[in-house]
Write a protein that holds these residues in place. Structure first.
Motif, mmCIF file in Angstrom:
data_model
loop_
_atom_site.group_PDB
_atom_site.id
_atom_site.type_symbol
_atom_site.label_atom_id
_atom_site.label_comp_id
_atom_site.label_asym_id
_atom_site.label_seq_id
_atom_site.Cartn_x
_atom_site.Cartn_y
_atom_site.Cartn_z
ATOM 1 N N TYR A 107 0.840 -1.205 0.000
ATOM 2 C CA TYR A 107 0.000 0.000 0.000
ATOM 3 C C TYR A 107 0.868 1.245 0.000
ATOM 4 O O TYR A 107 1.789 1.380 0.803
ATOM 5 C CB TYR A 107 -0.921 0.009 1.228
ATOM 6 N N ASP A 108 0.576 2.183 -0.919
ATOM 7 C CA ASP A 108 1.267 3.472 -0.981
ATOM 8 C C ASP A 108 0.217 4.564 -0.994
ATOM 9 O O ASP A 108 -0.521 4.704 -1.974
ATOM 10 C CB ASP A 108 2.149 3.582 -2.227
ATOM 11 N N PHE A 109 0.134 5.362 0.069
ATOM 12 C CA PHE A 109 -0.873 6.426 0.152
ATOM 13 C C PHE A 109 -0.603 7.485 -0.905
ATOM 14 O O PHE A 109 0.494 8.001 -1.032
ATOM 15 C CB PHE A 109 -0.839 7.073 1.537
ATOM 16 N N GLY A 110 -1.638 7.814 -1.677
ATOM 17 C CA GLY A 110 -1.526 8.856 -2.692
ATOM 18 C C GLY A 110 -0.872 8.397 -3.976
ATOM 19 O O GLY A 110 -0.845 9.140 -4.940
ATOM 20 N N LEU A 111 -0.307 7.167 -3.983
ATOM 21 C CA LEU A 111 0.343 6.645 -5.178
ATOM 22 C C LEU A 111 -0.297 5.306 -5.537
ATOM 23 O O LEU A 111 -1.182 4.813 -4.840
ATOM 24 C CB LEU A 111 1.852 6.469 -4.934
ATOM 25 N N GLN A 112 0.161 4.713 -6.640
ATOM 26 C CA GLN A 112 -0.351 3.403 -7.020
ATOM 27 C C GLN A 112 0.351 2.321 -6.215
ATOM 28 O O GLN A 112 1.568 2.356 -6.005
ATOM 29 C CB GLN A 112 -0.134 3.181 -8.517
ATOM 30 N N ASP A 113 -0.431 1.338 -5.750
ATOM 31 C CA ASP A 113 0.114 0.266 -4.928
ATOM 32 C C ASP A 113 1.037 -0.618 -5.763
ATOM 33 O O ASP A 113 0.796 -0.876 -6.946
ATOM 34 C CB ASP A 113 -1.011 -0.569 -4.330
ATOM 35 N N ASP A 114 2.111 -1.111 -5.117
ATOM 36 C CA ASP A 114 3.111 -1.931 -5.803
ATOM 37 C C ASP A 114 2.753 -3.407 -5.708
ATOM 38 O O ASP A 114 2.369 -3.906 -4.645
ATOM 39 C CB ASP A 114 4.498 -1.697 -5.189
ATOM 40 N N PHE A 115 2.914 -4.122 -6.821
ATOM 41 C CA PHE A 115 2.650 -5.556 -6.886
ATOM 42 C C PHE A 115 3.754 -6.313 -6.152
ATOM 43 O O PHE A 115 4.943 -6.066 -6.355
ATOM 44 C CB PHE A 115 2.574 -5.984 -8.351
ATOM 45 N N MET A 116 3.369 -7.272 -5.296
ATOM 46 C CA MET A 116 4.336 -8.031 -4.489
ATOM 47 C C MET A 116 4.317 -9.526 -4.783
ATOM 48 O O MET A 116 5.087 -10.279 -4.184
ATOM 49 C CB MET A 116 4.067 -7.807 -2.992
ATOM 50 N N GLY A 117 3.447 -9.973 -5.689
ATOM 51 C CA GLY A 117 3.421 -11.389 -6.020
ATOM 52 C C GLY A 117 2.000 -11.928 -6.065
ATOM 53 O O GLY A 117 1.066 -11.328 -5.531
ATOM 54 N N SER A 118 1.846 -13.093 -6.707
ATOM 55 C CA SER A 118 0.526 -13.703 -6.823
ATOM 56 C C SER A 118 0.665 -15.217 -6.858
ATOM 57 O O SER A 118 1.759 -15.764 -7.070
ATOM 58 C CB SER A 118 -0.190 -13.205 -8.081
ATOM 59 N N ALA A 119 -0.469 -15.898 -6.653
ATOM 60 C CA ALA A 119 -0.500 -17.360 -6.697
ATOM 61 C C ALA A 119 -1.934 -17.800 -6.958
ATOM 62 O O ALA A 119 -2.884 -17.037 -6.755
ATOM 63 C CB ALA A 119 0.022 -17.955 -5.395
ATOM 64 N N TYR A 120 -2.094 -19.050 -7.402
ATOM 65 C CA TYR A 120 -3.409 -19.639 -7.634
ATOM 66 C C TYR A 120 -3.667 -20.747 -6.622
ATOM 67 O O TYR A 120 -2.766 -21.537 -6.302
ATOM 68 C CB TYR A 120 -3.503 -20.221 -9.048
ATOM 69 N N LEU A 121 -4.900 -20.795 -6.131
ATOM 70 C CA LEU A 121 -5.355 -21.898 -5.289
ATOM 71 C C LEU A 121 -6.367 -22.695 -6.113
ATOM 72 O O LEU A 121 -7.475 -22.216 -6.388
ATOM 73 C CB LEU A 121 -5.995 -21.375 -4.001
ATOM 74 N N TYR A 122 -5.976 -23.926 -6.525
ATOM 75 C CA TYR A 122 -6.825 -24.747 -7.376
ATOM 76 C C TYR A 122 -7.825 -25.509 -6.507
ATOM 77 O O TYR A 122 -7.458 -26.408 -5.743
ATOM 78 C CB TYR A 122 -5.976 -25.689 -8.227
ATOM 79 N N LEU A 123 -9.106 -25.151 -6.637
ATOM 80 C CA LEU A 123 -10.130 -25.649 -5.726
ATOM 81 C C LEU A 123 -10.470 -27.109 -5.979
ATOM 82 O O LEU A 123 -10.894 -27.820 -5.063
ATOM 83 C CB LEU A 123 -11.396 -24.782 -5.867
ATOM 84 N N GLU A 124 -10.307 -27.577 -7.212
ATOM 85 C CA GLU A 124 -10.644 -28.965 -7.517
ATOM 86 C C GLU A 124 -9.781 -29.951 -6.742
ATOM 87 O O GLU A 124 -10.179 -31.093 -6.511
ATOM 88 C CB GLU A 124 -10.496 -29.220 -9.021
ATOM 89 N N SER A 125 -8.569 -29.528 -6.368
ATOM 90 C CA SER A 125 -7.640 -30.433 -5.678
ATOM 91 C C SER A 125 -7.849 -30.475 -4.173
ATOM 92 O O SER A 125 -7.170 -31.230 -3.477
ATOM 93 C CB SER A 125 -6.199 -30.005 -5.980
ATOM 94 N N LEU A 126 -8.777 -29.652 -3.654
ATOM 95 C CA LEU A 126 -8.971 -29.583 -2.202
ATOM 96 C C LEU A 126 -9.838 -30.741 -1.711
ATOM 97 O O LEU A 126 -10.869 -31.073 -2.311
ATOM 98 C CB LEU A 126 -9.630 -28.258 -1.820
ATOM 99 N N GLU A 127 -9.422 -31.333 -0.605
ATOM 100 C CA GLU A 127 -10.250 -32.333 0.070
ATOM 101 C C GLU A 127 -11.406 -31.616 0.763
ATOM 102 O O GLU A 127 -11.201 -30.590 1.419
ATOM 103 C CB GLU A 127 -9.419 -33.115 1.087
ATOM 104 N N GLN A 128 -12.619 -32.172 0.631
ATOM 105 C CA GLN A 128 -13.796 -31.489 1.148
ATOM 106 C C GLN A 128 -14.083 -31.875 2.597
ATOM 107 O O GLN A 128 -13.663 -32.916 3.086
ATOM 108 C CB GLN A 128 -15.007 -31.804 0.269
ATOM 109 N N GLN A 129 -14.812 -30.966 3.263
ATOM 110 C CA GLN A 129 -15.275 -31.148 4.644
ATOM 111 C C GLN A 129 -14.117 -31.383 5.617
ATOM 112 O O GLN A 129 -14.222 -32.166 6.556
ATOM 113 C CB GLN A 129 -16.282 -32.306 4.714
ATOM 114 N N ARG A 130 -13.029 -30.690 5.378
ATOM 115 C CA ARG A 130 -11.873 -30.794 6.270
ATOM 116 C C ARG A 130 -11.024 -29.534 6.130
ATOM 117 O O ARG A 130 -10.820 -29.040 5.018
ATOM 118 C CB ARG A 130 -11.040 -32.024 5.920
ATOM 119 N N THR A 131 -10.551 -28.996 7.248
ATOM 120 C CA THR A 131 -9.678 -27.820 7.220
ATOM 121 C C THR A 131 -8.273 -28.239 6.818
ATOM 122 O O THR A 131 -7.672 -29.112 7.454
ATOM 123 C CB THR A 131 -9.655 -27.117 8.585
ATOM 124 N N ILE A 132 -7.766 -27.594 5.764
ATOM 125 C CA ILE A 132 -6.472 -27.979 5.197
ATOM 126 C C ILE A 132 -5.521 -26.790 5.251
ATOM 127 O O ILE A 132 -5.869 -25.696 4.792
ATOM 128 C CB ILE A 132 -6.631 -28.428 3.732
#
Length: 702
Positions: A94-119
């Motif tokens: 976050y930069d007040f008054g300026l454009q925020d700087d990109f720090m990285g990204s990632a994908y969470l693929y939902l099809e691979s998640l086991e259901q009904q359990r906290t992972i």
């Protein structure tokens, strides 16, 4: 350790996705970040996280300031009808008054998640443009649960969207104002070989930053600056103050720091504080006042404050003549309806944009939501600001939200509040970043300004509020040449007046010379000091009724300030080669100083001219009132008494108020008058609804 988008270690085989008609509830706990990227000069960052699903933002975390290993511990619940689309996670600084700087990204693929359990999930952050960079990781805990009732889920999804909109709205609104008068520093440590320092102070409250001026060669700097910061937390927050020694050509030296817990200060009261620097000797002297903020809001068009007759009457009463001397800082309110935009520039490869609007009034900054994949967005939002100075300029900037980097600029308008007609919905042609030429698109706004005239007049002769975040001045041949030409124009005007007077002495026109001679004898024989402001008063009145300079002002300025986008683009490319400039810091500072001095001299000359030419009628009327008062005083009161009163006031001012911030009322008045450059920047471009954006742009450039 799990890889990108992979869940934590688990021996169970993940369940396959059910048919797309099923509904799912995804509960996400954003725990922390580890070894995130550095994006700020101080070797740190102010990270926050965004979740996107199917191209739309569904969650935004709070901002953790100055931390590369932030701990959020935030939860959100998402409702979806398919697991085909991955959850896109992005981190920004976050930069007040300026454009925020990109720090990285990632994908969470939902099809691979086991259901009904906290992972537990570890997301390794990457930059698609620089895949080899180590940008750290995020730690999450996710729970995917199938749902059975589509009706309930639609209701939950609607409530989730409303909660997100309300969170976005509330995160922008401040609850109060922290007024800070930075008085002085005492007994600071020397950082330069001459046994002195060139100290300046930095302030930080949450994401807000302010930097004071530099006082050269002293260990007891007298800053005498006043500024305001926004108070977002009811508890107050921590004000961080650091003192630095300015060094040309190398990194500035750290002198010391101190912190102030605003929760310990009583509200609506001025506190005189002497704060010791923690890591060295010395003190910083401040005056701090906490006040409530009443009028800042964001609402839909159906909840417009000034459209309610009863509320409008109360506001008009609050800023009526009878309230002219209560709470002089509260001058009025500004209400801005951001309706829509048309014909915006396409910033994405799809030929569309994801536009949002940022509104700035001095240091107050609010923004709309994003309208995705649209060149003709409709926002239909109402923003309300506190008005502290009627001479402020409302800046409205349109950006394109970008997935992997800072937002792209689409266009901007700058509207002086004194140019606004209340209740008039108007289309404003968007301009480029420098406000010197048109770009594609029109934005439709409706602005109402309600203010107290007496408070606005009194505010005119005190120092104007400075912007916290302003770009550092750059060396520019074009800007130097422009400022030189502006000074040259002012000098040529004086020379032309001198030539005219000399022509009277030379008797080039007998009629004119005889009239001038008689006028000279009469004035000198009967001269009294009160005639000086009276002559200026007559000049203002004459120009109001008879002069055509106001009509020709736009034409003359357009001739001087032609659109020079190509030259400026060329300069920007040349400035990328910084190797040579890095060796010439001292020369660059001198160059910038000369450039700024020329700008200041030219601006003062143009502001005097624009006061006389009635460029801003409010200020010209104020000048008439001041000149009338000066004329009467000089006529009724002997000059010696006025000089004596002035001297006594000057000599006793420091005794009466040791912490008074010095100012020059005349200079402060002129600072409110726009220079010719500002007049051109604030000039509205013509909008022809029947023209296409490209043809409209050519018309305005011609």
């Amino acid at each position: 350790m799990p890889g990108l988008g992979a869940p934590g270690s688990s021996g169970a085989t993940p369940e396959r996705a059910a048919p797309s008609s099923a509904m799912y509830k995804l509960e996400i706990e954003l725990k922390s970040g580890h070894n995130l990227a550095v994006r700020d000069r101080g070797g740190s960052s102010d990270p926050y996280v965004k979740f996107k699903l199917a191209g739309k933002e569904v969650f935004r975390s709070k901002t953790i300031h100055k931390n590369l290993n932030p701990v959020w511990e935030e939860k959100t619940t998402l409702i979806m009808d398919s697991l085909c689309e991955p959850l896109y996670v992005k981190v920004f600084d976050y930069d007040f008054g300026l454009q925020d700087d990109f720090m990285g990204s990632a994908y969470l693929y939902l099809e691979s998640l086991e259901q009904q359990r906290t992972i537990p999930v570890i997301l390794v952050l990457k930059d698609p443009h620089h895949p080899d960079q180590d940008l750290g990781a995020l730690e999450l805990a996710v729970t995917l649960t199938p749902k059975d009732s589509p009706v309930d889920e639609r209701r939950d999804s609607t409530q989730q969207s409303l909660r997100l909109s309300e969170l976005h709205r509330k995160s922008q609104l401040w609850r109060g104002i922290v007024s800070i008068a930075l008085i002085e520093g005492r007994n600071l440590i020397p950082m330069d070989p001459n046994g002195l320092s060139d100290p300046y102070a930095k302030f930080r409250l949450g994401h807000q930053k302010y930097r004071s001026k530099t006082v050269p060669k002293t260990l007891s700097p007298q800053w005498r600056e006043q500024f305001d910061l926004h108070l977002y937390e009811e508890t107050g927050g921590e004000l961080e103050i650091t003192v630095w020694d300015r060094d040309t050509g190398r990194r500035d030296d750290f002198i010391g720091r101190c912190q102030l817990d605003l929760a310990t200060l009583a509200k609506e009261k001025t506190h005189h504080l002497e704060l010791p620097l923690e890591e060295s000797r010395g003190y910083v002297v401040l005056l701090v006042t906490l006040t409530a903020s009443a009028h800042v809001s964001i609402a839909d068009l159906s909840l417009t404050p000034l459209d309610d007759p009863q509320e409008r009457r109360e506001i008009l009463k609050r800023y009526g003549v009878l309230k002219s001397f209560s709470n002089l800082k509260d001058v009025g309110i500004v209400q801005v309806k951001v309706m829509r935009a048309e014909g915006l520039m396409a910033a994405d490869v799809t030929g569309k944009s994801d536009p949002f609007c940022v509104l700035e009034l001095n240091n107050d900054r609010l923004q709309t939501h994003t309208v995705y994949k649209n060149l003709n967005p409709e926002w239909n939002k109402v923003f309300t600001f506190n008005l502290k100075d009627i001479h402020s300029v409302l800046e409205v900037t349109v950006f394109d939200e970008d997935r992997d980097r800072s937002a792209d600029f689409l266009g901007k308008v700058a509207i002086p509040l004194l140019h606004i007609r209340n209740g008039e919905q108007k289309g404003y042609m968007l301009k480029n970043k420098e406000l010197t030429g048109p770009t594609k698109g029109v934005i439709y706004l409706e602005v109402d300004v309600i203010y107290n005239t007496v408070k606005a007049a009194l505010k005119t002769v005190v120092p104007a509020e400075q912007k916290y975040m302003e770009e550092e001045p750059k060396v520019s041949k074009h800007l130097l040449q422009q400022n030189f030409n502006r000074v040259k124009r002012c000098i040529m005007v004086l020379i032309s007046y001198g030539t005219y007077i000399n022509s009277c002495f030379e008797w080039e026109s007998a009629q004119r010379s005889i009239f001038s001679f008689v006028l000279f004898v009469v004035v000198v024989w009967n001269f009294e000091l009160y005639m000086l402001p009276l002559a200026l008063l007559l000049l203002l009145v004459w120009n109001y009724f008879f002069s055509s300079s106001r009509e020709t002002a736009d034409t003359s300025m357009e001739a001087m300030f032609e659109w020079e986008d190509e030259e400026e683009d060329k300069e920007e490319k040349e400035s990328e080669h910084k190797g040579f400039m890095d060796k010439l810091y001292a020369i660059q500072d001198v160059f910038i100083s000369v450039q700024s001095a020329l700008d200041e001299v030219a601006s003062h000359g143009e502001r005097i001219k624009n006061t006389v030419n009635w460029t801003v009628p409010f200020l010209s009327c104020l000048a008439i009132a001041a000149l009338c008062l000066a004329t009467v005083l000089l006529y009724l009161v002997p000059l010696r008494y006025l000089v004596l009163a002035w001297g006594v006031n000057k000599f006793t001012k420091k005794l009466r108020d040791p912490y008074m911030i010095d100012n020059n009322e005349l200079v402060d008045f002129l600072s409110r008058v726009p220079s010719d450059v500002q007049v051109m920047q604030y000039r509205e471009l013509k909008v022809d609804p029947g023209q296409s954006p490209s043809k409209r742009r050519r018309t305005n450039q011609s």
